[in-house]
Design an enzyme around this catalytic site. Structure first.
Site, PDB file in Angstrom:
ATOM      1  N   ASP A 456      -8.551  -6.165   3.634  1.00 18.96           N
ATOM      2  CA  ASP A 456      -8.309  -5.212   2.458  1.00 18.96           C
ATOM      3  C   ASP A 456      -8.473  -3.809   3.253  1.00 18.96           C
ATOM      4  O   ASP A 456      -9.335  -3.490   3.865  1.00 18.96           O
ATOM      5  CB  ASP A 456      -9.140  -5.214   1.350  1.00 18.96           C
ATOM      6  CG  ASP A 456      -9.043  -4.299   0.316  1.00 18.96           C
ATOM      7  OD1 ASP A 456      -8.048  -4.794  -0.663  1.00 18.96           O
ATOM      8  OD2 ASP A 456      -9.293  -3.263   0.208  1.00 18.96           O
ATOM      9  N   ILE A 457      -7.420  -2.842   2.707  1.00 12.76           N
ATOM     10  CA  ILE A 457      -7.261  -1.422   3.224  1.00 12.76           C
ATOM     11  C   ILE A 457      -8.482  -0.648   2.510  1.00 12.76           C
ATOM     12  O   ILE A 457      -8.369  -0.823   1.358  1.00 12.76           O
ATOM     13  CB  ILE A 457      -5.958  -1.000   3.063  1.00 12.76           C
ATOM     14  CG1 ILE A 457      -4.945  -1.837   4.004  1.00 12.76           C
ATOM     15  CG2 ILE A 457      -5.905   0.538   3.686  1.00 12.76           C
ATOM     16  CD1 ILE A 457      -3.629  -1.117   3.413  1.00 12.76           C
ATOM     17  N   GLU A 499      -3.037  -4.059  -1.667  1.00 13.92           N
ATOM     18  CA  GLU A 499      -3.617  -3.671  -0.317  1.00 13.92           C
ATOM     19  C   GLU A 499      -4.274  -4.822   0.260  1.00 13.92           C
ATOM     20  O   GLU A 499      -4.849  -4.629   1.329  1.00 13.92           O
ATOM     21  CB  GLU A 499      -4.279  -2.355   0.040  1.00 13.92           C
ATOM     22  CG  GLU A 499      -5.843  -2.552  -0.754  1.00 13.92           C
ATOM     23  CD  GLU A 499      -5.736  -2.515  -2.299  1.00 13.92           C
ATOM     24  OE1 GLU A 499      -7.129  -2.033  -2.757  1.00 13.92           O
ATOM     25  OE2 GLU A 499      -4.771  -2.591  -2.863  1.00 13.92           O
TER      26      GLU A 499
END
Length: 597
Positions: A456-457, A499
């Site tokens: 995950d960003i 994301e």
């Protein structure tokens, strides 16, 4: 018949000057009748709709070429550099061919063929918008080449950013001009279609006028003959014998009844002549309608003999394949073969024709230009039946073909859209989960290890709030590209959330999965992202890893197992978030205890 009349007149002592006058008048009337039919037919036989139809077909092709040319540049991005010269070369070749086709089309819209001022105005509008669109495209490619040169020379980022902004502005200008060109083509084609319908109605009216004129001329010629016969009767005594000889030679088999008067026999003879003329005109009209229907058909029609040599093609065949009838007549049908149709398809084709006299399917052929296209083909065998014995003999084949290349391309595009994420080009959530379940089934069957990585960003919401969603999209795309760089050949990756990404690694244990995730984390952290405001952004990602174990099975289905393994990877990801982000965490027993409490 003329010889018998002369002998009768000689035997009866008819003066030679009367015979000469009679046959002179007969000859003048016959020549006048044939000449009037010929002149009227020549004046009304011009097919005024042919030139309009030809221009309509050519305009459809021009619109397709122009749309393809605009799409070539619409999808260009300022950050996708390195192939400007090849794109520019393809663009110039396509533009040159398009302008040449437009000049060739100009001859079909001359004032003597299309006197409508509106048609000429619409065509001029098409040419103007097309030239503007081509000039805008050339300018866009020139800016892109300059941008590429600046980047290769290592110019300042501010200058490159300004050039990128200018590139995006000119790309928008080119898109607007391309839309204007499409609208101009649609208006021009609509006007041509209206004019084509009007010209077809005029041609049909001309044909009806010719038929009416032929009937009237025949009636007039018959009346003149009757008048001459009445005059002839007053001066000669043997007219009854003359009429009897005429009646015996009428093909309809008319025979005068005993006691019938001269006027009755004459009326019956005139009726038979009129019926024969009406029948002949009707058959000619039906044959003309059949020929026009074949030429106006939207599907290509091909007729070949027993050995496969082409005997007839219609106008749609020329439009689809590019081959004119004069070129392909006598040629073998394999002139269209591309070599891409499978042997199984040809086997089915000949089996269907030999056993049922019919086949329907798809063939992959090539046009005269070498372009490959897919056609839907319906073929039937042609037979001739003997009137006396009823025996059928094979004469050849007829094929009706329709170009379905656009439909096949649309099917491929829809298949791609159904499987891929539109932003990154990775597998979408549904597809990646389906493929992951297949890999998990294989691991269950053979006992191989399988690791699942969820990443995950970090601070993605803050990126969107500060720099905008376009920059957020760039961040997602950049992370996806880095994932592709480290993904093993047998691995699987997809975008499962805004994301969030999912990686499935078959045959990889937790140690190797941790090493790969750590390599990917460092790669993402070392790459900077340039925002739309020309600010550098440092991206980081958090990773959670879960390992599939055979102890998870216990009679559960693979769908439930996959959900459990992904949930464990999510828990490890949340642990990485809680511990400060930008790190990799493995799912462990401690994480299981946290799930319980």
């Amino acid at each position: 018949m003329a010889a018998s009349i002369i002998m009768d007149r000689v035997n009866s002592g008819t003066p030679a000057k009367h015979l000469t006058l009679f046959f002179t008048i007969e000859f003048v009337l016959l020549i006048g009748f044939i000449g009037s039919l010929f002149l009227f037919k020549s004046a009304s036989s011009t097919d005024s709709s042919a030139s309009v139809r030809q221009a309509l077909y050519a305009s459809h092709e021009l619109a397709y070429e122009a749309n393809y040319l605009s799409l070539m540049l619409t999808d260009l991005h300022s950050d996708e550099l390195g192939d400007t010269l090849s794109i520019r070369s393809s663009f110039e070749k396509q533009a040159k061919r398009l302008m040449q086709a437009l000049l060739d089309n100009e001859g079909w819209l001359t004032p003597q063929n299309q006197a409508t001022h509106l048609i000429r105005t619409e065509r001029q509008q098409v040419e103007n918008t097309l030239v503007k669109s081509l000039n805008a495209g050339r300018k866009l490619l020139a800016i892109r080449q300059s941008l590429e040169q600046l980047k290769s020379d290592g110019q300042q980022k501010e200058l490159i950013g300004l050039m990128r902004t200018r590139f995006n502005e000119h790309r928008d200008i080119h898109s607007k001009l391309a839309l204007q060109n499409q609208r101009a083509f649609r208006n021009f084609i609509r006007q041509l279609e209206m004019l084509h319908k009007a010209q077809l109605a005029k041609d049909e009216q001309k044909n009806r006028n010719f038929i009416n004129f032929a009937i009237l001329a025949s009636v007039f010629f018959t009346l003149c003959q009757l008048s001459l016969c009445l005059i002839y009767r007053r001066h000669f005594k043997h007219l009854d014998r003359f009429l009897t000889r005429i009646e015996s030679r009428v093909q309809t088999g008319f025979k005068g009844e005993q006691g019938s008067t001269f006027e009755q026999r004459l009326d019956a003879l005139a009726n038979n002549v009129q019926q024969a003329l009406d029948l002949q005109v009707t058959e000619l009209q039906k044959q003309r309608w059949k020929n026009e229907a074949l030429e106006a058909a939207g599907e290509a029609i091909l007729i070949a003999d027993q050995s496969g040599h082409i005997q007839y093609t219609n106008a749609a065949f020329t439009r689809i394949t590019g081959y004119e009838s004069s070129i392909v007549l006598g040629q073998n049908c394999n002139i269209l073969s591309s070599g891409l149709t499978s042997p199984e398809t040809y086997n089915d084709l000949w089996t269907g024709l030999n056993q049922n006299g019919y086949w329907h399917g798809e063939l992959i052929n090539q046009r005269k230009t070498g372009e490959i296209f897919t056609q839907m083909t319906t073929m039937s065998a042609l037979y001739d039946e003997d009137e006396h014995t009823g025996a059928r003999s094979h004469q050849g084949y007829i094929a009706v073909m329709r170009d379905i290349s656009l439909r096949k391309q649309l099917e491929r595009d829809l298949y791609t859209l159904a499987r891929q994420d539109g932003l990154t080009g990775l597998l979408n959530r549904k597809t990646v989960l389906d493929e992951a379940e297949k890999l998990l089934q294989r691991s269950v069957r053979y006992g191989d290890p399988l690791s699942v990585v969820v990443l995950d960003i970090d601070h993605f919401k803050a990126i969107n709030d500060r720099w905008g969603h376009p920059t957020g999209d760039k961040a997602i795309v950049q992370v996806a590209d880095r994932c592709r760089e480290v993904l093993p050949s047998d691995g699987l990756i997809g975008r499962i959330g805004g994301e969030e990404f999912l990686m499935v690694l078959p045959g990889v244990n937790s140690g190797k999965a941790f090493k790969l995730a750590e390599e990917l984390r460092l790669l993402i952290a070392s790459t900077e992202l340039l925002s739309d405001q020309q600010e550098m952004i440092r991206l980081t990602c958090s990773f959670g890893i879960s390992l599939f174990s055979r102890g998870y099975v216990n009679g559960a289905g693979t769908s439930d197992l996959l959900s459990k393994v992904i949930a464990q990877a999510d828990n490890a990801l949340y642990s990485a978030k809680r511990e400060g982000r930008n790190c990799v965490r493995l799912y462990s027993e401690e994480e299981a205890e946290k799930e319980v409490f």
